[in-house]
Design a protein around this motif. Sequence first.
Motif, PDB file in Angstrom:
ATOM      1  N   LYS A   1       0.840  -1.211   0.000  1.00 30.85           N
ATOM      2  CA  LYS A   1       0.000   0.000   0.000  1.00 30.85           C
ATOM      3  C   LYS A   1       0.877   1.263   0.000  1.00 30.85           C
ATOM      4  O   LYS A   1       0.612   2.228  -0.710  1.00 30.85           O
ATOM      5  N   LEU A   2       1.917   1.209   0.824  1.00 27.60           N
ATOM      6  CA  LEU A   2       2.847   2.349   0.895  1.00 27.60           C
ATOM      7  C   LEU A   2       3.467   2.597  -0.484  1.00 27.60           C
ATOM      8  O   LEU A   2       3.474   3.729  -0.985  1.00 27.60           O
ATOM      9  N   TYR A   3       3.984   1.539  -1.123  1.00 28.34           N
ATOM     10  CA  TYR A   3       4.645   1.702  -2.427  1.00 28.34           C
ATOM     11  C   TYR A   3       3.646   2.176  -3.493  1.00 28.34           C
ATOM     12  O   TYR A   3       3.967   3.026  -4.322  1.00 28.34           O
ATOM     13  N   GLU A   4       2.435   1.613  -3.449  1.00 25.12           N
ATOM     14  CA  GLU A   4       1.438   2.021  -4.443  1.00 25.12           C
ATOM     15  C   GLU A   4       1.106   3.503  -4.316  1.00 25.12           C
ATOM     16  O   GLU A   4       0.824   4.164  -5.314  1.00 25.12           O
ATOM     17  N   SER A   5       1.194   4.027  -3.094  1.00 26.86           N
ATOM     18  CA  SER A   5       0.860   5.448  -2.905  1.00 26.86           C
ATOM     19  C   SER A   5       1.885   6.350  -3.588  1.00 26.86           C
ATOM     20  O   SER A   5       1.633   7.529  -3.809  1.00 26.86           O
ATOM     21  N   TYR A   6       3.052   5.780  -3.917  1.00 22.02           N
ATOM     22  CA  TYR A   6       4.072   6.535  -4.660  1.00 22.02           C
ATOM     23  C   TYR A   6       3.976   6.300  -6.164  1.00 22.02           C
ATOM     24  O   TYR A   6       4.730   6.870  -6.928  1.00 22.02           O
ATOM     25  N   GLY A   7       3.085   5.402  -6.565  1.00 22.15           N
ATOM     26  CA  GLY A   7       2.949   5.097  -7.990  1.00 22.15           C
ATOM     27  C   GLY A   7       3.688   3.845  -8.413  1.00 22.15           C
ATOM     28  O   GLY A   7       3.752   3.535  -9.613  1.00 22.15           O
ATOM     29  N   PHE A   8       4.279   3.108  -7.465  1.00 29.61           N
ATOM     30  CA  PHE A   8       4.861   1.804  -7.816  1.00 29.61           C
ATOM     31  C   PHE A   8       3.742   0.908  -8.329  1.00 29.61           C
ATOM     32  O   PHE A   8       2.647   0.903  -7.764  1.00 29.61           O
ATOM     33  N   ILE A   9       4.044   0.153  -9.393  1.00 30.26           N
ATOM     34  CA  ILE A   9       3.050  -0.805  -9.889  1.00 30.26           C
ATOM     35  C   ILE A   9       3.675  -2.197  -9.934  1.00 30.26           C
ATOM     36  O   ILE A   9       4.900  -2.340 -10.004  1.00 30.26           O
ATOM     37  N   GLU A  10       2.812  -3.204  -9.911  1.00 29.94           N
ATOM     38  CA  GLU A  10       3.305  -4.582  -9.982  1.00 29.94           C
ATOM     39  C   GLU A  10       3.849  -4.835 -11.385  1.00 29.94           C
ATOM     40  O   GLU A  10       3.185  -4.551 -12.368  1.00 29.94           O
ATOM     41  N   GLU A  11       5.088  -5.322 -11.469  1.00 34.39           N
ATOM     42  CA  GLU A  11       5.678  -5.622 -12.778  1.00 34.39           C
ATOM     43  C   GLU A  11       5.525  -7.103 -13.086  1.00 34.39           C
ATOM     44  O   GLU A  11       5.065  -7.483 -14.147  1.00 34.39           O
ATOM     45  N   TYR A  12       5.954  -7.941 -12.164  1.00 31.25           N
ATOM     46  CA  TYR A  12       5.673  -9.369 -12.281  1.00 31.25           C
ATOM     47  C   TYR A  12       5.857 -10.059 -10.936  1.00 31.25           C
ATOM     48  O   TYR A  12       6.260  -9.429  -9.962  1.00 31.25           O
ATOM     49  N   VAL A  13       5.540 -11.341 -10.924  1.00 34.47           N
ATOM     50  CA  VAL A  13       5.588 -12.111  -9.673  1.00 34.47           C
ATOM     51  C   VAL A  13       6.737 -13.106  -9.761  1.00 34.47           C
ATOM     52  O   VAL A  13       6.891 -13.789 -10.768  1.00 34.47           O
ATOM     53  N   ARG A  14       7.574 -13.146  -8.724  1.00 30.19           N
ATOM     54  CA  ARG A  14       8.615 -14.175  -8.653  1.00 30.19           C
ATOM     55  C   ARG A  14       8.111 -15.272  -7.729  1.00 30.19           C
ATOM     56  O   ARG A  14       8.030 -15.081  -6.511  1.00 30.19           O
ATOM     57  N   LYS A  15       7.756 -16.389  -8.339  1.00 29.77           N
ATOM     58  CA  LYS A  15       7.144 -17.488  -7.594  1.00 29.77           C
ATOM     59  C   LYS A  15       8.094 -18.017  -6.521  1.00 29.77           C
ATOM     60  O   LYS A  15       9.259 -18.299  -6.798  1.00 29.77           O
ATOM     61  N   LYS A  16       7.579 -18.121  -5.316  1.00 33.75           N
ATOM     62  CA  LYS A  16       8.316 -18.711  -4.178  1.00 33.75           C
ATOM     63  C   LYS A  16       9.712 -18.094  -4.006  1.00 33.75           C
ATOM     64  O   LYS A  16      10.662 -18.768  -3.613  1.00 33.75           O
ATOM     65  N   TYR A  17       9.815 -16.815  -4.297  1.00 30.58           N
ATOM     66  CA  TYR A  17      11.083 -16.099  -4.185  1.00 30.58           C
ATOM     67  C   TYR A  17      11.643 -16.201  -2.765  1.00 30.58           C
ATOM     68  O   TYR A  17      12.847 -16.272  -2.557  1.00 30.58           O
ATOM     69  N   TYR A  18      10.735 -16.164  -1.788  1.00 30.82           N
ATOM     70  CA  TYR A  18      11.167 -16.225  -0.389  1.00 30.82           C
ATOM     71  C   TYR A  18      11.110 -17.650   0.157  1.00 30.82           C
ATOM     72  O   TYR A  18      11.102 -17.861   1.361  1.00 30.82           O
ATOM     73  N   GLY A  19      11.047 -18.631  -0.731  1.00 34.59           N
ATOM     74  CA  GLY A  19      10.942 -20.020  -0.293  1.00 34.59           C
ATOM     75  C   GLY A  19       9.491 -20.371  -0.018  1.00 34.59           C
ATOM     76  O   GLY A  19       8.880 -21.165  -0.720  1.00 34.59           O
ATOM     77  N   ASP A  20       8.918 -19.676   0.991  1.00 35.53           N
ATOM     78  CA  ASP A  20       7.547 -19.995   1.386  1.00 35.53           C
ATOM     79  C   ASP A  20       6.524 -19.074   0.724  1.00 35.53           C
ATOM     80  O   ASP A  20       5.330 -19.279   0.858  1.00 35.53           O
ATOM     81  N   GLU A  21       6.993 -18.071   0.029  1.00 38.47           N
ATOM     82  CA  GLU A  21       6.042 -17.068  -0.461  1.00 38.47           C
ATOM     83  C   GLU A  21       6.528 -16.383  -1.740  1.00 38.47           C
ATOM     84  O   GLU A  21       7.735 -16.244  -1.949  1.00 38.47           O
ATOM     85  N   ASP A  22       5.561 -15.960  -2.552  1.00 45.33           N
ATOM     86  CA  ASP A  22       5.899 -15.242  -3.789  1.00 45.33           C
ATOM     87  C   ASP A  22       6.369 -13.826  -3.468  1.00 45.33           C
ATOM     88  O   ASP A  22       5.951 -13.235  -2.475  1.00 45.33           O
TER      89      ASP A  22
END
Length: 166
Positions: A128-149
């Motif tokens: 939410k914080l990043y979106e308030s600056y205009g950051f947008i989702e570019e893509y998803v890195r699947k299981k990047y954190y092992g347990d989470e995208d």
Amino acid sequence: MDNDKAVELRDIKVFPMDAEDLDAIMEIERVSFPNPWSRELFIRELSNAVSYQFIDKALVDGRETLVGYAILWIVADEGHILNIAIEPTLRRRGLARKFLDFILVFMEEKGVREVRLEVRRSNVGAIKLYESYGFIEEYVRKKYYGDEDAILMVLDLTKEGSLIRY
Ligand SMILES: CC(C)(COP(=O)(O)OP(=O)(O)OC[C@H]1O[C@@H](n2cnc3c(N)ncnc32)[C@H](O)[C@@H]1OP(=O)(O)O)[C@@H](O)C(=O)NCCC(=O)NCCS
């Protein structure tokens, strides 16, 4: 710091990170992330040519206190926010916003055109914080954190008004 106590928070200032700050940083890091960075990782950043490290200090109940930190990389015209955290008892007081205001202007002055970061899908507050600056989702890195995208977010700093929150 006591979460219930009304904390006087004044004179927020950004400084370059120093090895002496690492005790305070590690205390925040350990309670802020499911997979916290090691002290060694921070030390490596301090001598990484593309890395910029900052701390945020404020007067908390009259004492100058480290209240947040951030690690950035700038490679050519691309910026990356690798790590940012605010002391848990001092969240939701606009500290991250003030820090990001500084970081984005700093990057723009260094010639950065696009800023990227990865954020856990479940970290809705940060998203939410990043979106308030205009950051947008570019893509998803699947299981990047092992347990989470990871959601890879990007901000186009060349867009008119990109340094103004909306
Ligand atoms: C994410 C983080 C840096 C935000 O710091 P903060 O100082 O609390 O953020 P701010 O007070 O500047 O919040 C600004 C806005 O962001 C959004 N926001 C921040 N935290 C939020 C939360 N937990 N839930 C919902 N929205 C949130 C809100 O829109 C907020 O504005 P508001 O308080 O007027 O509603 C902090 O929660 C943190 O250190 N988290 C652990 C580390 C982390 O997740 N870092 C980001 C990794 S990608």
